[in-house]
Design an enzyme around this catalytic site. Structure first.
Site, PDB file in Angstrom:
ATOM      1  CG  ASP A   1      12.257 -34.943 -60.283  1.00 46.76           C
ATOM      2  OD1 ASP A   1      11.408 -34.642 -59.426  1.00 46.76           O
ATOM      3  OD2 ASP A   1      12.234 -36.006 -60.917  1.00 46.76           O
TER       4      ASP A   1
ATOM      5  CG  ASP B   1      11.811 -43.233 -69.684  1.00 45.73           C
ATOM      6  OD1 ASP B   1      11.573 -43.311 -68.451  1.00 45.73           O
ATOM      7  OD2 ASP B   1      12.259 -42.198 -70.210  1.00 45.73           O
TER       8      ASP B   1
ATOM      9  CG  HIS C   1      12.111 -41.406 -65.803  1.00 51.95           C
ATOM     10  ND1 HIS C   1      11.487 -40.744 -66.841  1.00 51.95           N
ATOM     11  CD2 HIS C   1      11.251 -41.304 -64.753  1.00 51.95           C
ATOM     12  CE1 HIS C   1      10.333 -40.271 -66.424  1.00 51.95           C
ATOM     13  NE2 HIS C   1      10.163 -40.602 -65.163  1.00 51.95           N
TER      14      HIS C   1
ATOM     15  CD  GLU D   1      13.848 -39.227 -69.175  1.00 48.85           C
ATOM     16  OE1 GLU D   1      13.561 -40.418 -68.958  1.00 48.85           O
ATOM     17  OE2 GLU D   1      12.992 -38.348 -69.378  1.00 48.85           O
TER      18      GLU D   1
HETATM   19  C1  F6R Z   1       8.950 -37.289 -60.075  1.00 50.54           C
HETATM   20  C2  F6R Z   1       9.871 -38.331 -60.480  1.00 50.54           C
HETATM   21  C3  F6R Z   1       9.546 -39.257 -61.602  1.00 50.54           C
HETATM   22  C4  F6R Z   1       8.222 -39.986 -61.400  1.00 50.54           C
HETATM   23  C5  F6R Z   1       7.926 -40.893 -62.589  1.00 50.54           C
HETATM   24  C6  F6R Z   1       6.584 -41.583 -62.453  1.00 50.54           C
HETATM   25  O1  F6R Z   1       9.505 -36.529 -59.027  1.00 50.54           O
HETATM   26  O2  F6R Z   1      10.921 -38.416 -59.913  1.00 50.54           O
HETATM   27  O3  F6R Z   1      10.585 -40.194 -61.749  1.00 50.54           O
HETATM   28  O4  F6R Z   1       8.281 -40.738 -60.221  1.00 50.54           O
HETATM   29  O5  F6R Z   1       7.929 -40.140 -63.769  1.00 50.54           O
HETATM   30  O6  F6R Z   1       5.581 -40.616 -62.545  1.00 50.54           O
HETATM   31  P1  F6R Z   1       4.057 -40.962 -62.216  1.00 50.54           P
HETATM   32  O7  F6R Z   1       4.008 -41.257 -60.769  1.00 50.54           O
HETATM   33  O8  F6R Z   1       3.300 -39.723 -62.561  1.00 50.54           O
HETATM   34  O9  F6R Z   1       3.706 -42.153 -63.060  1.00 50.54           O
END
Ligand code: F6R
Length: 241
Positions: free
Chosen positions: A67, A136, A138, A143
């Site tokens: 992303d 959440d 994702h 989302e």
């Molecule tokens: C980032 C991504 C997100 C993160 C998720 C967890 O490229 O794809 O899905 O893996 O938001 O984020 P952290 O690791 O910061 O808790």
């Protein structure tokens, strides 16, 4: 699905690095799907260490990231391109032209999503996709919603995601509201998936994702349908099981 429990974040990162290193050794031109956020930082440090100390060779490796925020230039310190350059790419021998992320500054979002999907297809798909999980549920920035979205798409971030990610910005108001993300279909088409999870705050959502209903309300629950998923989670993240 294989679930490895580790005693803490560092052990999780070391286990994950062994799996990625094995992938790169066995198939040097692997297409690695990569993630950003806090979770993979320890893994990336371990990979840099393996590059420096045991000559792990990334010269043929290709990468596609999950992303990118819309509206952030690659030079913006909170863009995911900047994060990847800073935390991994500039410290190993990967060729910059072999590293790919959605273009946050693309003028035409529809064309950018199509370009990214075509690029992943042209690389032959993803050999190993690294994932973290959001509070959440994702994965990437897919989302919770009414349906799983297949392809790369421009998504509106949930308030919970903005709240979680504001720690990287001056304030919540500075977090971009929209981001490009690989779709669930592309993630599920990866030949192998490696999900890393650390910390007690992720325990409830991890339990739902791994053992709850398969529903787009918990996007990560779709991973239950993938034939080759390895979860590496520390004890705290598995504490609700
Ligand atoms: C980032 C991504 C997100 C993160 C998720 C967890 O490229 O794809 O899905 O893996 O938001 O984020 P952290 O690791 O910061 O808790």
């Amino acid at each position: 699905m294989k679930i490895h429990t580790t005693k803490n974040y560092d052990a999780m990162s070391r286990e994950a690095a062994k799996i990625i290193a094995a992938q790169v050794v066995l198939k040097p031109d692997s297409v690695l799907g990569l993630a950003t956020g806090s979770t993979p930082l320890g893994l990336y440090a371990q990979l840099i260490d393996k590059f420096k100390n045991v000559n792990l060779d990334f010269s043929e490796t290709r990468t596609v990231n999950l992303d990118e925020y819309q509206g952030l230039a690659p030079t913006h310190p909170q863009s995911y391109r900047f994060y990847m350059d800073e935390n991994l790419f500039s410290k190993i021998n990967i060729r910059p032209e072999n590293t790919h992320l959605p273009d946050g500054l693309a003028a035409d979002p529809v064309a950018e999503c199509a370009r990214y999907d075509a690029l992943i297809r042209s690389l032959g798909g993803i050999d190993l996709q690294l994932l973290g999980i959001g509070h959440d549920g994702h994965i990437g920035f897919n989302e919770p919603g009414d349906a799983f979205v297949n392809n790369t798409n421009l998504t509106t971030l949930d308030e919970r995601t903005i709240e979680a990610n504001k720690r990287f910005f001056a304030s919540a108001a500075d977090v971009p509201r929209r981001a490009y993300t690989m779709g669930i279909g592309t993630i599920m088409a990866a030949r192998k998936i490696l999900l890393l999870v650390s910390g007690e705050k992720k325990a409830d959502i991890l339990k739902k994702a791994l053992f709850g209903d398969i529903t787009p309300r918990v996007p990560a629950s779709v991973l239950q349908l993938h034939p080759d998923v390895t979860v590496i989670a520390d004890k705290a993240a598995l504490s609700a099981l």
